[in-house]
Design a protein around this motif. Structure first.
Motif, PDB file in Angstrom:
ATOM      1  N   LEU A  59      65.918 113.558  40.135  1.00  0.00           N
ATOM      2  CA  LEU A  59      66.653 112.348  40.513  1.00  0.00           C
ATOM      3  C   LEU A  59      65.781 111.472  41.423  1.00  0.00           C
ATOM      4  N   ILE A  60      65.114 112.123  42.365  1.00  0.00           N
ATOM      5  CA  ILE A  60      64.229 111.385  43.284  1.00  0.00           C
ATOM      6  C   ILE A  60      63.117 110.715  42.476  1.00  0.00           C
ATOM      7  N   GLU A  61      62.586 111.454  41.498  1.00  0.00           N
ATOM      8  CA  GLU A  61      61.483 110.894  40.696  1.00  0.00           C
ATOM      9  C   GLU A  61      61.944 109.691  39.866  1.00  0.00           C
ATOM     10  N   LYS A  62      63.183 109.743  39.372  1.00  0.00           N
ATOM     11  CA  LYS A  62      63.703 108.595  38.609  1.00  0.00           C
ATOM     12  C   LYS A  62      63.735 107.344  39.481  1.00  0.00           C
ATOM     13  N   VAL A  63      64.181 107.523  40.720  1.00  0.00           N
ATOM     14  CA  VAL A  63      64.261 106.387  41.645  1.00  0.00           C
ATOM     15  C   VAL A  63      62.853 105.852  41.921  1.00  0.00           C
ATOM     16  N   ILE A  64      61.929 106.774  42.173  1.00  0.00           N
ATOM     17  CA  ILE A  64      60.548 106.372  42.469  1.00  0.00           C
ATOM     18  C   ILE A  64      59.946 105.624  41.279  1.00  0.00           C
ATOM     19  N   GLU A  65      60.213 106.130  40.081  1.00  0.00           N
ATOM     20  CA  GLU A  65      59.651 105.475  38.889  1.00  0.00           C
ATOM     21  C   GLU A  65      60.135 104.027  38.809  1.00  0.00           C
ATOM     22  N   ALA A  66      61.417 103.832  39.101  1.00  0.00           N
ATOM     23  CA  ALA A  66      61.951 102.456  39.085  1.00  0.00           C
ATOM     24  C   ALA A  66      61.220 101.602  40.125  1.00  0.00           C
ATOM     25  N   GLY A  67      60.897 102.195  41.262  1.00  0.00           N
ATOM     26  CA  GLY A  67      60.161 101.462  42.295  1.00  0.00           C
ATOM     27  C   GLY A  67      58.803 101.007  41.784  1.00  0.00           C
ATOM     28  N   THR A  68      58.145 101.861  41.029  1.00  0.00           N
ATOM     29  CA  THR A  68      56.784 101.530  40.572  1.00  0.00           C
ATOM     30  C   THR A  68      56.780 100.437  39.503  1.00  0.00           C
ATOM     31  N   PHE A  69      57.969 100.144  38.948  1.00  0.00           N
ATOM     32  CA  PHE A  69      58.026  99.096  37.919  1.00  0.00           C
ATOM     33  C   PHE A  69      58.422  97.730  38.494  1.00  0.00           C
ATOM     34  N   ALA A  70      58.410  97.618  39.807  1.00  0.00           N
ATOM     35  CA  ALA A  70      58.696  96.302  40.410  1.00  0.00           C
ATOM     36  C   ALA A  70      57.575  95.334  40.052  1.00  0.00           C
ATOM     37  N   PRO A  71      57.908  94.059  39.908  1.00  0.00           N
ATOM     38  CA  PRO A  71      56.834  93.079  39.684  1.00  0.00           C
ATOM     39  C   PRO A  71      55.940  92.984  40.912  1.00  0.00           C
ATOM     40  N   SER A  72      54.705  92.526  40.698  1.00  0.00           N
ATOM     41  CA  SER A  72      53.791  92.364  41.838  1.00  0.00           C
ATOM     42  C   SER A  72      52.863  91.191  41.572  1.00  0.00           C
ATOM     43  N   GLY A  73      52.426  90.561  42.662  1.00  0.00           N
ATOM     44  CA  GLY A  73      51.551  89.399  42.537  1.00  0.00           C
ATOM     45  C   GLY A  73      50.306  89.728  41.718  1.00  0.00           C
ATOM     46  N   ARG A  74      50.052  88.917  40.711  1.00  0.00           N
ATOM     47  CA  ARG A  74      48.924  89.084  39.782  1.00  0.00           C
ATOM     48  C   ARG A  74      48.902  90.473  39.140  1.00  0.00           C
ATOM     49  N   GLY A  75      50.070  91.137  39.186  1.00  0.00           N
ATOM     50  CA  GLY A  75      50.190  92.473  38.579  1.00  0.00           C
ATOM     51  C   GLY A  75      49.328  93.522  39.265  1.00  0.00           C
ATOM     52  N   LYS A  76      49.000  93.291  40.534  1.00  0.00           N
ATOM     53  CA  LYS A  76      48.045  94.159  41.233  1.00  0.00           C
ATOM     54  C   LYS A  76      48.653  95.465  41.747  1.00  0.00           C
ATOM     55  N   GLN A  77      49.992  95.573  41.706  1.00  0.00           N
ATOM     56  CA  GLN A  77      50.650  96.803  42.178  1.00  0.00           C
ATOM     57  C   GLN A  77      50.120  97.195  43.566  1.00  0.00           C
ATOM     58  N   SER A  78      50.222  96.254  44.499  1.00  0.00           N
ATOM     59  CA  SER A  78      49.608  96.478  45.809  1.00  0.00           C
ATOM     60  C   SER A  78      50.377  97.470  46.683  1.00  0.00           C
ATOM     61  N   ALA A  79      51.588  97.805  46.273  1.00  0.00           N
ATOM     62  CA  ALA A  79      52.386  98.714  47.101  1.00  0.00           C
ATOM     63  C   ALA A  79      52.107 100.170  46.763  1.00  0.00           C
ATOM     64  N   LEU A  80      52.549 101.019  47.629  1.00  0.00           N
ATOM     65  CA  LEU A  80      52.358 102.465  47.473  1.00  0.00           C
ATOM     66  C   LEU A  80      53.599 103.135  48.056  1.00  0.00           C
ATOM     67  N   ILE A  81      54.055 104.183  47.389  1.00  0.00           N
ATOM     68  CA  ILE A  81      55.265 104.882  47.852  1.00  0.00           C
ATOM     69  C   ILE A  81      54.870 106.268  48.340  1.00  0.00           C
ATOM     70  N   VAL A  82      55.264 106.584  49.558  1.00  0.00           N
ATOM     71  CA  VAL A  82      55.044 107.941  50.079  1.00  0.00           C
ATOM     72  C   VAL A  82      56.413 108.614  50.097  1.00  0.00           C
ATOM     73  N   ALA A  83      56.583 109.601  49.249  1.00  0.00           N
ATOM     74  CA  ALA A  83      57.891 110.259  49.110  1.00  0.00           C
ATOM     75  C   ALA A  83      57.964 111.444  50.064  1.00  0.00           C
ATOM     76  N   ILE A  84      58.778 111.306  51.075  1.00  0.00           N
ATOM     77  CA  ILE A  84      58.839 112.316  52.137  1.00  0.00           C
ATOM     78  C   ILE A  84      60.131 113.123  52.028  1.00  0.00           C
ATOM     79  N   THR A  85      59.961 114.403  51.729  1.00  0.00           N
ATOM     80  CA  THR A  85      61.114 115.318  51.732  1.00  0.00           C
ATOM     81  C   THR A  85      60.857 116.478  52.701  1.00  0.00           C
ATOM     82  N   GLN A  86      59.639 116.545  53.232  1.00  0.00           N
ATOM     83  CA  GLN A  86      59.312 117.609  54.189  1.00  0.00           C
ATOM     84  C   GLN A  86      60.005 117.272  55.518  1.00  0.00           C
ATOM     85  N   GLN A  87      60.869 118.188  55.943  1.00  0.00           N
ATOM     86  CA  GLN A  87      61.739 117.832  57.072  1.00  0.00           C
ATOM     87  C   GLN A  87      60.964 117.496  58.345  1.00  0.00           C
ATOM     88  N   ALA A  88      59.881 118.226  58.607  1.00  0.00           N
ATOM     89  CA  ALA A  88      59.150 117.978  59.859  1.00  0.00           C
ATOM     90  C   ALA A  88      58.597 116.556  59.890  1.00  0.00           C
TER      91      ALA A  88
END
Ligand SMILES: Cc1cc2nc3c(=O)[nH]c(=O)nc-3n(C[C@H](O)[C@H](O)[C@H](O)COP(=O)(O)O)c2cc1C
Length: 173
Positions: free
Chosen positions: A26-55
């Protein structure tokens, strides 16, 4: 749920069951949708850090609380924090990152999870500890914080949407 209904019914969830970790798929589905956001000049300048480690989640929440000047948990008990960073060398990095955030928030709702944008990622990753975490994760210091999409199963009904302001739209016809 169709896409428009999903956009109209999403609300920010501000209280979670801390011990109810969503399934990885389920988390991966959400992340995948995030990676398909439009971006300026299609450069995909964003990065997602998926944190589930409690510490790590707890440390980032504590830094966030310190910046905010509170002792409560700014992540509202959510067990997942999807941190969005963006490459500051791209002129559209903040816009790109915000669109990723929007996709994450809407996708979380679409798969039945609660989510909320939590701010102060920029300030967090400007601190010495934030910079150290980026190095630990192998992420270049060109990346700056955009926001956290905290996520999980809500344990309170979110507040209904406030009415849209009267002058939200100007039609030029
Ligand atoms: C840029 C941005 C920053 C936000 N930061 C926070 C935050 O730090 N803490 C929080 O509880 N909510 C935060 N929110 C969520 C807003 O409070 C929420 O979107 C707003 O109250 C409207 O509610 P809704 O999302 O249910 O429509 C943020 C939202 C945005 C777009």
């Amino acid at each position: 749920m169709d896409a428009l209904e999903m956009l109209l019914t999403r609300r920010s969830v501000k209280s979670y069951w801390p011990d109810r970790m969503p399934d990885a798929e389920l988390i991966e589905k959400v992340i995948e949708a995030g990676t398909f956001a439009p971006s300026g000049r299609g450069k995909q300048s964003a990065l997602i850090v998926a944190i589930t480690q409690q510490a790590v989640r707890d440390e980032l929440s504590a830094i966030n609380a310190q910046i905010l000047g509170t002792t409560s948990d700014p992540f509202y008990g959510a067990p997942v924090a999807l941190l969005v960073l963006a490459d500051s060398t791209s002129p559209t990095h903040r816009d790109d990152g915000a669109l990723v955030m929007g996709n994450l928030l809407n996708a979380a709702h679409a798969v039945g999870l609660g989510a909320c944008w939590i701010h102060r990622a920029r300030e967090t990753f400007e601190t010495e500890r934030g910079q150290q975490l980026l190095r630990d994760w192998g992420i270049s210091d060109h990346y700056v914080g955009i926001g956290y999409c905290v996520m999980g199963y809500g344990n309170k009904t979110p507040r209904p949407a406030t009415p849209r302001k009267a002058d939200y739209v100007h039609y030029i016809r």
